[in-house]
Design a protein around this motif. Sequence first.
Motif, PDB file in Angstrom:
ATOM      1  N   GLY A   1      -5.221   2.907  -7.746  1.00  0.00           N
ATOM      2  CA  GLY A   1      -4.463   4.122  -7.553  1.00  0.00           C
ATOM      3  C   GLY A   1      -3.618   4.515  -8.741  1.00  0.00           C
ATOM      4  N   SER A   2      -2.674   5.434  -8.509  1.00  0.00           N
ATOM      5  CA  SER A   2      -1.860   5.998  -9.579  1.00  0.00           C
ATOM      6  C   SER A   2      -0.742   5.051  -9.998  1.00  0.00           C
ATOM      7  CB  SER A   2      -1.243   7.311  -9.118  1.00  0.00           C
ATOM      8  OG  SER A   2      -0.257   7.750 -10.024  1.00  0.00           O
TER       9      SER A   2
ATOM     10  N   ALA B   1       3.054   5.117  -8.605  1.00  0.00           N
ATOM     11  CA  ALA B   1       3.542   4.340  -7.464  1.00  0.00           C
ATOM     12  C   ALA B   1       4.373   3.145  -7.915  1.00  0.00           C
ATOM     13  CB  ALA B   1       2.363   3.875  -6.609  1.00  0.00           C
TER      14      ALA B   1
ATOM     15  N   LYS C   1      -0.187  -2.774 -10.748  1.00  0.00           N
ATOM     16  CA  LYS C   1      -1.088  -1.817 -10.102  1.00  0.00           C
ATOM     17  C   LYS C   1      -2.486  -2.418  -9.992  1.00  0.00           C
ATOM     18  CE  LYS C   1      -2.978   1.520 -12.432  1.00  0.00           C
ATOM     19  NZ  LYS C   1      -4.421   1.309 -12.160  1.00  0.00           N
TER      20      LYS C   1
ATOM     21  N   LEU D   1       0.851  -1.184   0.000  1.00  0.00           N
ATOM     22  CA  LEU D   1       0.000   0.000   0.000  1.00  0.00           C
ATOM     23  C   LEU D   1       0.886   1.234   0.000  1.00  0.00           C
ATOM     24  CD1 LEU D   1      -2.687  -1.041   2.659  1.00  0.00           C
ATOM     25  CD2 LEU D   1      -2.786  -1.285   0.174  1.00  0.00           C
ATOM     26  N   ASP D   2       0.624   2.157  -0.926  1.00  0.00           N
ATOM     27  CA  ASP D   2       1.398   3.392  -1.028  1.00  0.00           C
ATOM     28  C   ASP D   2       0.421   4.525  -1.327  1.00  0.00           C
ATOM     29  OD1 ASP D   2       3.129   5.450  -1.466  1.00  0.00           O
ATOM     30  OD2 ASP D   2       4.210   4.527  -3.132  1.00  0.00           O
ATOM     31  N   GLY D   3       0.001   5.239  -0.267  1.00  0.00           N
ATOM     32  CA  GLY D   3      -1.018   6.266  -0.447  1.00  0.00           C
ATOM     33  C   GLY D   3      -2.314   5.640  -0.924  1.00  0.00           C
ATOM     34  N   ASP D   4      -2.809   6.134  -2.080  1.00  0.00           N
ATOM     35  CA  ASP D   4      -4.047   5.578  -2.614  1.00  0.00           C
ATOM     36  C   ASP D   4      -3.801   4.379  -3.529  1.00  0.00           C
ATOM     37  OD1 ASP D   4      -2.898   6.821  -4.772  1.00  0.00           O
ATOM     38  OD2 ASP D   4      -4.768   7.670  -5.537  1.00  0.00           O
ATOM     39  N   ALA D   5      -2.533   3.993  -3.676  1.00  0.00           N
ATOM     40  CA  ALA D   5      -2.191   2.913  -4.608  1.00  0.00           C
ATOM     41  C   ALA D   5      -2.035   1.581  -3.884  1.00  0.00           C
ATOM     42  CB  ALA D   5      -0.898   3.244  -5.346  1.00  0.00           C
ATOM     43  N   THR D   6      -2.506   0.548  -4.555  1.00  0.00           N
ATOM     44  CA  THR D   6      -2.273  -0.830  -4.114  1.00  0.00           C
ATOM     45  C   THR D   6      -1.501  -1.536  -5.211  1.00  0.00           C
ATOM     46  OG1 THR D   6      -4.349  -0.873  -2.874  1.00  0.00           O
ATOM     47  CG2 THR D   6      -3.331  -2.999  -3.387  1.00  0.00           C
TER      48      THR D   6
END
Length: 482
Positions: A158-159, A162, A155, A124-129
């Motif tokens: 999220g973005s 990431a 991905k 998990l990185d911010g809104d990214a999985t």
Amino acid sequence: MQETELKLELSRSGAGSLLKKNPFGSSPTILQQRSIYFDTHGWDLSKRGLSLRIRQSGNERIQTLKAGDGAAAGSFTREEWERPVAGDIPILDDPQVRDLLAGDAPKLAPLFEVHIKRHSWNVLDGDATIEVALDLGKVVAADREAPLCEIELEKKAGSPAALFALARKVDLITPAHLGVLSKAERGYRLLGSVQGAVKSAATPLTSEMSAATAFARIAAACLKQFRLNETALGWSRDADSLHQARVSLRRLRSLCSICKSLFDDSRFDYLREELKWLASELGDARNIDVMIDRASSRALSSRLQEARDDAYAAVEASFSSIRARSLMIDVTEWISIREWRTQSDEMLHEQSSRDFASDVLDKLWKKVAKGGSNLIDADDETRHKVRIAAKKLRYAAEFFEPLYNSKAEAKRHRRFIEAMKSLQDHLGSLNDMATAPDMLAALELSDVAGAKDLFSADDKSKLLKDAAEAHDVFVNTRRFWR
């Protein structure tokens, strides 16, 4: 559904370092996997950009059909269809899958297998999985096998930025090179002949495609060509592989120059300069290879061979540097995420690829036609500029060839490329002759027997005449795009 992923190649020891440091925030899930890949004996699925496999993990078997662009490099988005199956025989009752296979289903047979130990994490990185999979194993085809060591970042939400941030984190722990081959492609390459130099191939384009999409596809193909030739150079110091690696970088730089009206972001100039740096790192080795082919004395040839060893060692050092590895990740991110189009003219981005290509080809043609009108009396620097312009025109003609696919256009394209090739060959020989004295001086070979034969006045006089004639033929050859 669609998948967006980034693939990186690691060494075995590098994978061990990554597992030891484990930057992914949790312990991995570990699975043994066996995948069987299916195709016809004529590789009909592969030729259409499809791959079909059944992957077994424990007692579970999942069948996957993927459809993607084989020109993609490192980061790509593609369609896939998955379903559970009970055994090692494909189940092809889905109507969409049947349509994609286009009648090849009865001819399918297992061609090769991939055996891996997979370590997987969800990051998990911010809104990214991001789903991370480190695969260690081998590809097995008939009586051949090849090792496999790669990490895939996929991905899930999220973005996509990431993915690239995580790739850079991996590269700080252990050298990670941009991966451009799917597991399916590895299997097909193992079934084929030994791979050497990889030349450019036409990128699938359509007239309905936007100019921005066409650029992204061609750029990804250039990156893939470079990485395949870089890998081949890791096996042997092959002159053709080095030449094609350099060509792929020149093609990418030319593409960026040709399409610069599409770009409006701060990274373009930086990436263009970095690509120029990497291409220049191959220059000495390529120039020495050219001189070796033309050397007329054993003494000169021997000294050039010694210089070649040093030049190739320098190329290998450049390729293994963090600067080169980072560049591949940076360029892939720039191409994939397309931030370069955020502030630019949207109408230009959405212009049809064919209209955009025709405008580009017109401008380049005029530049070569005007610039080469007096090659015999021009100085070396002027001829060099014409050579660069001709190279861009030829690359553009090759990039956009699929957009002009009527019978008449294809015929005109072949004639145009023949005229361009002749002009380029003569201009290239003149440039080699102009640069040879400085190159020989730098290598301290100016006084070696046979050195002056590389740039004799008699040869130059004939080349100038031939180049002027080739330019006349070029000007009088009908343009395929109009």
